[in-house]
Design an enzyme around this catalytic site. Structure first.
Site, mmCIF file in Angstrom:
data_model
loop_
_atom_site.group_PDB
_atom_site.id
_atom_site.type_symbol
_atom_site.label_atom_id
_atom_site.label_comp_id
_atom_site.label_asym_id
_atom_site.label_seq_id
_atom_site.Cartn_x
_atom_site.Cartn_y
_atom_site.Cartn_z
ATOM 1 N N HIS A 69 0.942 -1.229 -0.274
ATOM 2 C CA HIS A 69 0.203 0.100 -0.054
ATOM 3 C C HIS A 69 0.718 1.099 0.006
ATOM 4 O O HIS A 69 2.177 1.103 0.150
ATOM 5 C CB HIS A 69 -0.923 0.009 1.235
ATOM 6 C CG HIS A 69 -0.189 0.305 2.589
ATOM 7 N ND1 HIS A 69 0.488 -0.914 2.886
ATOM 8 C CD2 HIS A 69 0.216 1.340 2.997
ATOM 9 C CE1 HIS A 69 1.171 -0.583 4.194
ATOM 10 N NE2 HIS A 69 0.958 0.735 4.027
ATOM 11 N N HIS A 153 5.089 6.520 -1.081
ATOM 12 C CA HIS A 153 5.983 5.425 -1.580
ATOM 13 C C HIS A 153 5.383 3.980 -1.179
ATOM 14 O O HIS A 153 4.281 3.962 -0.470
ATOM 15 C CB HIS A 153 7.234 5.236 -0.574
ATOM 16 C CG HIS A 153 6.619 4.882 0.837
ATOM 17 N ND1 HIS A 153 6.221 5.976 1.585
ATOM 18 C CD2 HIS A 153 6.710 3.983 1.584
ATOM 19 C CE1 HIS A 153 6.140 5.407 2.892
ATOM 20 N NE2 HIS A 153 6.328 4.080 2.954
HETATM 21 O O1 ACK Z 1 5.075 1.374 5.061
HETATM 22 P P1 ACK Z 1 4.166 2.414 5.529
HETATM 23 O O2 ACK Z 1 4.042 3.638 4.850
HETATM 24 O O3 ACK Z 1 4.770 2.764 6.787
HETATM 25 O O4 ACK Z 1 3.064 1.875 6.049
HETATM 26 C C1 ACK Z 1 3.034 1.549 7.395
HETATM 27 C C2 ACK Z 1 1.700 2.035 8.220
HETATM 28 O O5 ACK Z 1 1.671 3.226 8.523
HETATM 29 C C3 ACK Z 1 1.448 1.162 9.294
HETATM 30 O O6 ACK Z 1 2.108 0.934 10.152
HETATM 31 C C4 ACK Z 1 3.144 3.917 7.890
HETATM 32 N N1 ACK Z 1 3.404 4.695 9.480
HETATM 33 C C5 ACK Z 1 3.651 4.307 10.664
HETATM 34 N N2 ACK Z 1 4.178 5.255 11.534
HETATM 35 C C6 ACK Z 1 4.026 6.257 10.711
HETATM 36 C C7 ACK Z 1 4.223 7.658 10.852
HETATM 37 N N3 ACK Z 1 4.420 8.249 12.248
HETATM 38 N N4 ACK Z 1 4.039 8.723 9.872
HETATM 39 C C8 ACK Z 1 3.753 8.219 8.587
HETATM 40 N N5 ACK Z 1 3.499 6.855 8.366
HETATM 41 C C9 ACK Z 1 3.644 6.023 9.379
HETATM 42 C C10 ACK Z 1 3.918 2.900 7.832
#
Ligand code: ACK
Length: 222
Positions: A69, A153
Site C-alpha cells: 500500500h 511510497h
Molecule cells: O510502509 P508504511 O507507509 O509505513 O505503512 C506503514 C503504516 O503506516 C502502518 O504502520 C506507516 N507509518 C507508521 N508510522 C508512521 C508515521 N509516524 N508517519 C507516517 N507513516 C507512518 C508505515
C-alpha cells in the site's frame, strides 16, 4: 466520545489490487537479485554488513511485506496529529473506496528498507496531507522544502528490526540529496532502468517504464 475515536483507522492509503501486488513483488525480487550480483554493489556491501566485501543476499536481508500500500495519512486510531481532521475531510469521504492508478516511478534500497517511489497526480495529491513531508523534518531536515507528495511510497521490505515508517524517510533522504544537487553516481543501465548510488548504501533505480498500479483508496484497522 470513545466510539467516534474508534472509527478512525490505523492509517488511510491506497491498497494495491492483488494482481498488481504480485507483479510489484516479483519486480522487486528481480531487482534485489540483480543488485547484489553487481560489482558496483559488492564494493559497497559494508554499508549493509559493516564488513568489507562480504557476500550479501538481499532477498534474505529484507523481510518482504504483504498488503502492499501507499500510506496517505497515518492516524494511529486518532492519536496521531491531524488524524481526525483528515478522516473528516470531504475529499477523503468522496474518494473512499475509489480505485486509482498509481505510478511507481522508481525502486530504492538502503541498509534499512526497500521501497517503490510513487509519483502522485494532481488528483491524487488532493488526498495527500499537506504536512506529510514537514512531519519528517526532525529526521530529514530538508524534507519540508521538498514538493508535496515526495514521501509517497510503497514499502516492499524492511531489514530486521526496522519499522516500515522508515521507508518514506529513506526516500525523502534520497530526494533531499537530489534537490541539493547531488547527482549520485550513475552505476549502470539495467533492463529495468538506470541505477544510481547516493552513498551510505542508498541505491535508486529510476524505472524506464513506470509501473502502473491500480489501487483502492481505503483504510486499515488491525
Ligand atoms: O510502509 P508504511 O507507509 O509505513 O505503512 C506503514 C503504516 O503506516 C502502518 O504502520 C506507516 N507509518 C507508521 N508510522 C508512521 C508515521 N509516524 N508517519 C507516517 N507513516 C507512518 C508505515
Amino acid at each position: 466520545g470513545p466510539l467516534e475515536e474508534m472509527a478512525i483507522p490505523l492509517y488511510f492509503g491506497w491498497f494495491l489490487l492483488s494482481s498488481v501486488q504480485v507483479k510489484v513483488g516479483c519486480t522487486s525480487m528481480d531487482f534485489l537479485k540483480t543488485l547484489d550480483t553487481l560489482e558496483a554493489f559488492k564494493k559497497h556491501t559494508s554499508d549493509f554488513t559493516g564488513k568489507e566485501e562480504m557476500e550479501l543476499d538481499l532477498e534474505q536481508y529484507f523481510e518482504t511485506k504483504g498488503n502492499l500500500h501507499c500510506t496517505t495519512k497515518f492516524c494511529d486510531y486518532g492519536k496521531a496529529e491531524g488524524a481526525k481532521e483528515y478522516a473528516e475531510k470531504q475529499t477523503v469521504k468522496d474518494f473512499y473506496s475509489s480505485v486509482f492508478e498509481l505510478s511507481l516511478s522508481a525502486l530504492f534500497v538502503t541498509p534499512r528498507t526497500v521501497g517503490a517511489r510513487v509519483s502522485l497526480t494532481e488528483e491524487q495529491l488532493l488526498l495527500w496531507p499537506g504536512d506529510a513531508e514537514k512531519e519528517a523534518e526532525s529526521v530529514v531536515p530538508a524534507a519540508a522544502s521538498l514538493p508535496l507528495g515526495s514521501r509517497a511510497h510503497v514499502t516492499l521490505g524492511c531489514a530486521e528490526g526496522v519499522d516500515p515508517v522508515q521507508t518514506g524517510l529513506d526516500l525523502l533522504e534520497i530526494l533531499a540529496l537530489q534537490q541539493e544537487g547531488q547527482q549520485g553516481e550513475l552505476v549502470e543501465e539495467m533492463e529495468l532502468g538506470s541505477l544510481t548510488y547516493y552513498g551510505k548504501g542508498r541505491w535508486l533505480l529510476s524505472l524506464r517504464e513506470p509501473i502502473c498500479a491500480p489501487a483502492c483508496f481505503s483504510s486499515y484497522y488491525k
